[in-house]
Design an enzyme around this catalytic site. Structure first.
Site, PDB file in Angstrom:
ATOM      1  N   SER A 163       0.905  -1.182   0.099  1.00 50.38           N
ATOM      2  CA  SER A 163      -0.016  -0.032   0.036  1.00 50.38           C
ATOM      3  C   SER A 163       0.840   1.294  -0.147  1.00 50.38           C
ATOM      4  CB  SER A 163      -1.094  -0.144   1.252  1.00 50.38           C
ATOM      5  OG  SER A 163      -1.889   0.917   1.097  1.00 50.38           O
ATOM      6  N   LYS A 186     -20.088  17.873   3.443  1.00 48.04           N
ATOM      7  CA  LYS A 186     -19.028  17.821   4.386  1.00 48.04           C
ATOM      8  C   LYS A 186     -18.998  16.450   5.363  1.00 48.04           C
ATOM      9  CE  LYS A 186     -16.384  20.096   7.186  1.00 48.04           C
ATOM     10  NZ  LYS A 186     -14.994  20.334   6.673  1.00 48.04           N
TER      11      LYS A 186
END
Length: 345
Positions: free
Chosen positions: A171, A223
């Protein structure tokens, strides 16, 4: 007997007080030194260390007479080496600068890595090389993005860079590794995991069952897409997945730009491979351990390790020593239990 207990209790109280005073004094001294340098530079030429230890091994099995003769041979060898360096110019021999990066989920070692790279860029020679022994299972996207950007500084400066992976570079760890010109990995090192993952619990139904309301107020449509306490919507889930896919595309593009030989769509599935498999996939350039690579380079280069180590205060060193002692004790208990289990089989 009661008097003995009273005296013993008084002794313990005095002992505790004394320890508290000593720790307080150490804390004051540590704070007084906090204005000094927070880290110190450690440099070691591995060629000299290995040569000295190999000589120790050669001498170990010799008698006194033979040992003297071999020691004289060592001195002659050193003189020839010094004359050779003077004749060719010691500055002509390239240097392999070796850095270490052990990553956690926050890539906490990035600041130190950045400083070490800055130091090397200030002294790097035209024929020099940088090797990074990298170990990391990955972590936060922004943290490893910054760590990878530090290795890109070497690439941008035209410095030949080799990353060696002995255990894992997955990763975000592989995001860093692919910034190098060459990648080497041990046969069973874990590589890949070019994907993005996110998960979080949601206890909204549990709270609702107990008549607990959660008010989530935002300004901006997205948001907050998914929450732990509030009720998640399908629109929020879709937006969250969209953001994951966007991050994955950035990850794929980053790797593809630095290793164009890769079939990026074929390997960016989140899968991992062992070193020998990763070579076939194009994730690395060679199979081998970092130790083997450094030994190989010692034949034609000065191999120098460089690290910035934090200066630790007295109290911190004491605390770490106690912590290591406890961890060591627990590890020995665990090993004893495991051994007893093996013996029963």
């Amino acid at each position: 007997m009661s008097q003995w207990f009273a005296e013993y209790g008084l002794f313990l109280a005095q002992l505790v007080t004394l320890v508290a005073v000593i720790l307080a004094a150490l804390a004051i001294v540590s704070r007084a030194k906090s204005g000094q340098a927070r880290s110190q530079l450690r440099i070691e030429e591995l060629n000299k260390r290995y040569r000295a230890r190999q000589r120790q091994l050669r001498l170990a099995g010799l008698d006194k007479k033979r040992r003297k003769a071999v020691l004289k041979a060592f001195k002659r060898d050193d003189k020839r080496r010094d004359k050779g360096d003077e004749a060719s110019g010691s500055g002509q021999r390239p240097t392999l600068w070796v850095l270490d990066f052990h990553g956690d989920i926050k890539a906490s070692g990035t600041t130190r890595l950045a400083e070490e790279i800055s130091l090397i860029l200030g002294v790097i020679g035209e024929k020099d090389e940088v090797a990074i022994r990298l170990e990391s299972p990955g972590g936060l996207v922004h943290a490893y993005g910054l760590a990878a950007a530090q290795l890109d500084r070497l690439r941008d400066a035209g410095v030949t860079t080799t990353v060696c992976i002995d255990k894992v570079a997955a990763s975000g760890g592989y995001m860093m590794a692919c910034c190098a010109d060459r990648l080497r990995a041990a046969p069973f090192a874990v590589l890949g995991s070019i994907g993005v993952v996110a998960q979080l619990p949601n206890i909204h139904r549990l709270l609702k069952r107990h008549d607990v309301d959660v008010e989530l107020l935002t300004a901006g449509r997205y948001k907050r897409t998914l929450t732990v306490l509030g009720e998640n919507t399908q629109e929020g889930r879709e937006k969250f997945i969209e953001e994951l896919e966007s991050t994955h595309e950035l990850f794929k593009r980053f790797v593809a730009e630095r290793r164009p030989v890769l079939d990026i769509d074929g390997i960016a599935t989140g899968e991992t491979w062992y070193g020998s498999q990763a070579l076939d996939k194009g994730l690395i350039d060679a199979v081998g351990t970092s130790e083997a690579y450094l030994l190989e380079r010692m034949s034609d280069a000065r191999v120098v390790t460089l690290s910035l180590e934090k200066r630790r205060g007295v109290t911190e060193r004491l605390g770490r020593a106690v912590s290591r002692g406890i961890e060591g004790g627990l590890q020995r208990v665990y090993e004893a239990l495991e051994a007893s289990g093996w013996q029963r089989r």
